[in-house]
Scaffold this motif. Structure first.
Motif, PDB file in Angstrom:
ATOM      1  N   GLY A 154       0.816  -1.201   0.000  1.00  0.00           N
ATOM      2  CA  GLY A 154       0.000   0.000   0.000  1.00  0.00           C
ATOM      3  C   GLY A 154       0.853   1.256   0.000  1.00  0.00           C
ATOM      4  O   GLY A 154       2.026   1.225   0.360  1.00  0.00           O
ATOM      5  N   SER A 155       0.254   2.358  -0.416  1.00  0.00           N
ATOM      6  CA  SER A 155       0.982   3.625  -0.477  1.00  0.00           C
ATOM      7  C   SER A 155       0.444   4.603   0.549  1.00  0.00           C
ATOM      8  O   SER A 155      -0.758   4.868   0.581  1.00  0.00           O
ATOM      9  CB  SER A 155       0.858   4.250  -1.870  1.00  0.00           C
ATOM     10  OG  SER A 155       1.490   5.517  -1.898  1.00  0.00           O
ATOM     11  N   PRO A 156       1.305   5.156   1.389  1.00  0.00           N
ATOM     12  CA  PRO A 156       0.875   6.235   2.275  1.00  0.00           C
ATOM     13  C   PRO A 156       0.528   7.478   1.459  1.00  0.00           C
ATOM     14  O   PRO A 156       0.866   7.573   0.275  1.00  0.00           O
ATOM     15  CB  PRO A 156       2.113   6.488   3.155  1.00  0.00           C
ATOM     16  CG  PRO A 156       2.967   5.266   3.011  1.00  0.00           C
ATOM     17  CD  PRO A 156       2.696   4.760   1.627  1.00  0.00           C
ATOM     18  N   ALA A 157      -0.140   8.432   2.082  1.00  0.00           N
ATOM     19  CA  ALA A 157      -0.457   9.696   1.431  1.00  0.00           C
ATOM     20  C   ALA A 157       0.710  10.654   1.678  1.00  0.00           C
ATOM     21  O   ALA A 157       0.730  11.423   2.635  1.00  0.00           O
ATOM     22  CB  ALA A 157      -1.759  10.271   1.988  1.00  0.00           C
ATOM     23  N   TRP A 158       1.711  10.620   0.791  1.00  0.00           N
ATOM     24  CA  TRP A 158       2.952  11.354   0.991  1.00  0.00           C
ATOM     25  C   TRP A 158       2.765  12.865   0.805  1.00  0.00           C
ATOM     26  O   TRP A 158       1.885  13.312   0.094  1.00  0.00           O
ATOM     27  CB  TRP A 158       4.009  10.902  -0.015  1.00  0.00           C
ATOM     28  CG  TRP A 158       4.337   9.450  -0.012  1.00  0.00           C
ATOM     29  CD1 TRP A 158       3.978   8.523  -0.951  1.00  0.00           C
ATOM     30  CD2 TRP A 158       5.089   8.734   0.973  1.00  0.00           C
ATOM     31  NE1 TRP A 158       4.467   7.286  -0.620  1.00  0.00           N
ATOM     32  CE2 TRP A 158       5.153   7.386   0.567  1.00  0.00           C
ATOM     33  CE3 TRP A 158       5.717   9.115   2.165  1.00  0.00           C
ATOM     34  CZ2 TRP A 158       5.814   6.408   1.286  1.00  0.00           C
ATOM     35  CZ3 TRP A 158       6.381   8.136   2.894  1.00  0.00           C
ATOM     36  CH2 TRP A 158       6.429   6.809   2.459  1.00  0.00           C
ATOM     37  N   THR A 159       3.654  13.641   1.423  1.00  0.00           N
ATOM     38  CA  THR A 159       3.799  15.047   1.074  1.00  0.00           C
ATOM     39  C   THR A 159       4.751  15.135  -0.121  1.00  0.00           C
ATOM     40  O   THR A 159       5.441  14.169  -0.455  1.00  0.00           O
ATOM     41  CB  THR A 159       4.372  15.870   2.243  1.00  0.00           C
ATOM     42  OG1 THR A 159       5.643  15.318   2.626  1.00  0.00           O
ATOM     43  CG2 THR A 159       3.431  15.853   3.435  1.00  0.00           C
ATOM     44  N   HIS A 160       4.788  16.303  -0.764  1.00  0.00           N
ATOM     45  CA  HIS A 160       5.599  16.481  -1.971  1.00  0.00           C
ATOM     46  C   HIS A 160       6.217  17.871  -1.959  1.00  0.00           C
ATOM     47  O   HIS A 160       5.529  18.859  -1.684  1.00  0.00           O
ATOM     48  CB  HIS A 160       4.706  16.317  -3.211  1.00  0.00           C
ATOM     49  CG  HIS A 160       5.357  16.725  -4.498  1.00  0.00           C
ATOM     50  ND1 HIS A 160       6.352  15.981  -5.097  1.00  0.00           N
ATOM     51  CD2 HIS A 160       5.160  17.807  -5.304  1.00  0.00           C
ATOM     52  CE1 HIS A 160       6.722  16.572  -6.231  1.00  0.00           C
ATOM     53  NE2 HIS A 160       6.019  17.698  -6.372  1.00  0.00           N
ATOM     54  N   LEU A 161       7.516  17.952  -2.253  1.00  0.00           N
ATOM     55  CA  LEU A 161       8.198  19.248  -2.284  1.00  0.00           C
ATOM     56  C   LEU A 161       8.622  19.577  -3.712  1.00  0.00           C
ATOM     57  O   LEU A 161       9.289  18.778  -4.372  1.00  0.00           O
ATOM     58  CB  LEU A 161       9.423  19.255  -1.374  1.00  0.00           C
ATOM     59  CG  LEU A 161      10.086  20.631  -1.228  1.00  0.00           C
ATOM     60  CD1 LEU A 161       9.191  21.566  -0.417  1.00  0.00           C
ATOM     61  CD2 LEU A 161      11.462  20.523  -0.575  1.00  0.00           C
ATOM     62  N   ALA A 162       8.240  20.770  -4.168  1.00  0.00           N
ATOM     63  CA  ALA A 162       8.646  21.274  -5.483  1.00  0.00           C
ATOM     64  C   ALA A 162       9.551  22.478  -5.271  1.00  0.00           C
ATOM     65  O   ALA A 162       9.114  23.498  -4.753  1.00  0.00           O
ATOM     66  CB  ALA A 162       7.416  21.674  -6.301  1.00  0.00           C
ATOM     67  N   GLY A 163      10.818  22.353  -5.658  1.00  0.00           N
ATOM     68  CA  GLY A 163      11.773  23.433  -5.473  1.00  0.00           C
ATOM     69  C   GLY A 163      12.674  23.202  -4.272  1.00  0.00           C
ATOM     70  O   GLY A 163      12.455  22.296  -3.469  1.00  0.00           O
ATOM     71  N   LYS A 164      13.698  24.031  -4.164  1.00  0.00           N
ATOM     72  CA  LYS A 164      14.648  23.915  -3.058  1.00  0.00           C
ATOM     73  C   LYS A 164      14.196  24.763  -1.877  1.00  0.00           C
ATOM     74  O   LYS A 164      13.733  25.890  -2.051  1.00  0.00           O
ATOM     75  CB  LYS A 164      16.038  24.353  -3.520  1.00  0.00           C
ATOM     76  CG  LYS A 164      16.635  23.447  -4.594  1.00  0.00           C
ATOM     77  CD  LYS A 164      18.041  23.901  -4.982  1.00  0.00           C
ATOM     78  CE  LYS A 164      18.631  22.973  -6.037  1.00  0.00           C
ATOM     79  NZ  LYS A 164      19.998  23.396  -6.445  1.00  0.00           N
ATOM     80  N   PRO A 165      14.339  24.246  -0.653  1.00  0.00           N
ATOM     81  CA  PRO A 165      13.890  24.989   0.523  1.00  0.00           C
ATOM     82  C   PRO A 165      14.633  26.318   0.687  1.00  0.00           C
ATOM     83  O   PRO A 165      15.839  26.402   0.469  1.00  0.00           O
ATOM     84  CB  PRO A 165      14.216  24.037   1.681  1.00  0.00           C
ATOM     85  CG  PRO A 165      14.317  22.683   1.060  1.00  0.00           C
ATOM     86  CD  PRO A 165      14.854  22.913  -0.312  1.00  0.00           C
TER      87      PRO A 165
END
Length: 359
Positions: free
Chosen positions: A231-242
């Protein structure tokens, strides 16, 4: 061997059983549903669950962890104590309880390697490329993001080539074993595969944007119901560098478009209510210098009381974690910040073309 069943866990959690003659039922999802919503389906025959709204899914132990908040590694011990497995009467001495056999999810490095190998062997249909162009993404953006079309046939042969790269599909959501034992990748309806990346830029999971549907357009790639699947967790996603400031929005594709059009660093959750992994991501981002969070959820949160309630909880979380926080507001004719930015950029391009013609 006797083992814990889905009915055992559902009874402990106080959740309903399916009506007579049915093998599944819907309950309120603790991640994304309001008080009167029921999007989380529990299948008692397959002993799995999945939320049609935010995509959270898994097996028996995952369900218990989801509703109790207990760490996944401690679930079996807690269940054994609550069900008093060693004290059940009237069981023959040779009978004992065993932990459900579930494929554990692979580590982030393995998932990134395997998904990267898979995506490198896929193409992007012209209709999907046009769809992404209409959202404001250039061909260069699309290539950098790694968007591809969902494979529809001969997936065992596809995965054979993936294996030749040294990738390991064990515990990687979407991969499973066929009846003859070969590794394969799930077959679903056509759509766009979206790499969902962690704070370090690794592909931790995949989402699918389905073609030709109005409901549940975005689904997590999961193989929890299949042999050797996960199964897949509901991941967060980051676009770009912090940087010092990060925009928080809903949905990986929306985050990618906002970043491509504006240059802003954007962190996405699966939904405004699906915040179970957000604190973990924010904690890591804080170590990288992030000090301010600007939320940019779709403008319908203003009129939706359940979304507003979740938004208030989010603000409380950001305050507890010590972040400065605020909210982007835009013309409500445009549902999302991505729509608003793209419309304004097109206006600028249109005016520039008119001025050029006037000259």
């Amino acid at each position: 061997m006797e083992r814990i069943r889905m009915t055992d866990v559902v009874t402990l959690l106080g959740l309903p059983q399916p009506p007579a003659g049915r093998v599944s039922c819907y309950v309120r999802c603790p991640c994304c549903d309001g008080e009167r919503d029921k999007h989380l389906n529990i299948n008692f025959k397959k002993e799995v669950f999945r939320c049609a709204k935010c995509g959270v899914s898994g097996g028996i132990l995952d369900l218990y962890a989801l509703f109790t908040g207990i760490d996944r590694d401690r679930v079996w011990r807690d269940l054994a104590e609550r069900l008093r497995l060693n004290e059940r009467p009237n069981l023959p001495e040779h009978r004992s309880f065993q932990q459900p056999v579930e494929t554990l999810i692979a580590d982030a490095a393995t998932r990134h390697h395997t998904y990267s190998a898979l995506l490198s062997m896929l193409g992007l249909a012209n209709a999907h490329r046009e769809n992404l162009h209409n959202r404001g993404l250039s061909d260069r953006d699309i290539a950098k993001l790694g968007y591809k079309s969902m494979p529809l046939a001969n997936n065992s042969e596809l995965v054979r080539r993936v294996l030749e790269t040294g990738a390991d599909p064990q515990g990687v959501p979407g991969f499973f074993r066929t009846k003859v034992g070969w590794w394969s990748f799930i077959h679903q309806r056509s759509g766009i595969l979206i790499p969902v990346r962690d704070v370090q830029g690794r592909i931790q999971g995949l989402q699918l944007r389905l073609d030709n549907t109005e409901n549940r357009k975005f689904r997590w790639i999961s193989s929890v119901e299949l042999t050797g699947g996960c199964g897949s967790p509901a991941w967060t996603h980051l676009a770009g560098k912090p940087g010092k400031m990060v925009v928080l929005t809903e949905g990986p594709m929306k985050a990618d478009v906002i970043h491509a059009l504006s240059g802003l660093t954007v962190l996405a959750v699966p939904g405004v209510n699906a915040l179970q992994r957000l604190e973990e991501a924010l904690t890591e981002l804080r170590t990288q210098g992030v000090r301010e969070i600007k939320t940019a959820f779709d403008m319908d949160y203003i009129a939706n009381c359940y979304v507003q309630s979740a938004y208030d909880k989010l603000m409380a979380l950001l305050g507890r974690m010590g972040f400065r926080h605020g909210t982007y507001v835009w013309d409500p004719r445009y549902k999302g910040l991505d729509d608003f930015i793209w419309a304004k950029l097109q206006d600028v391009i249109s005016r520039a073309s008119v001025d050029k013609l006037a000259i």
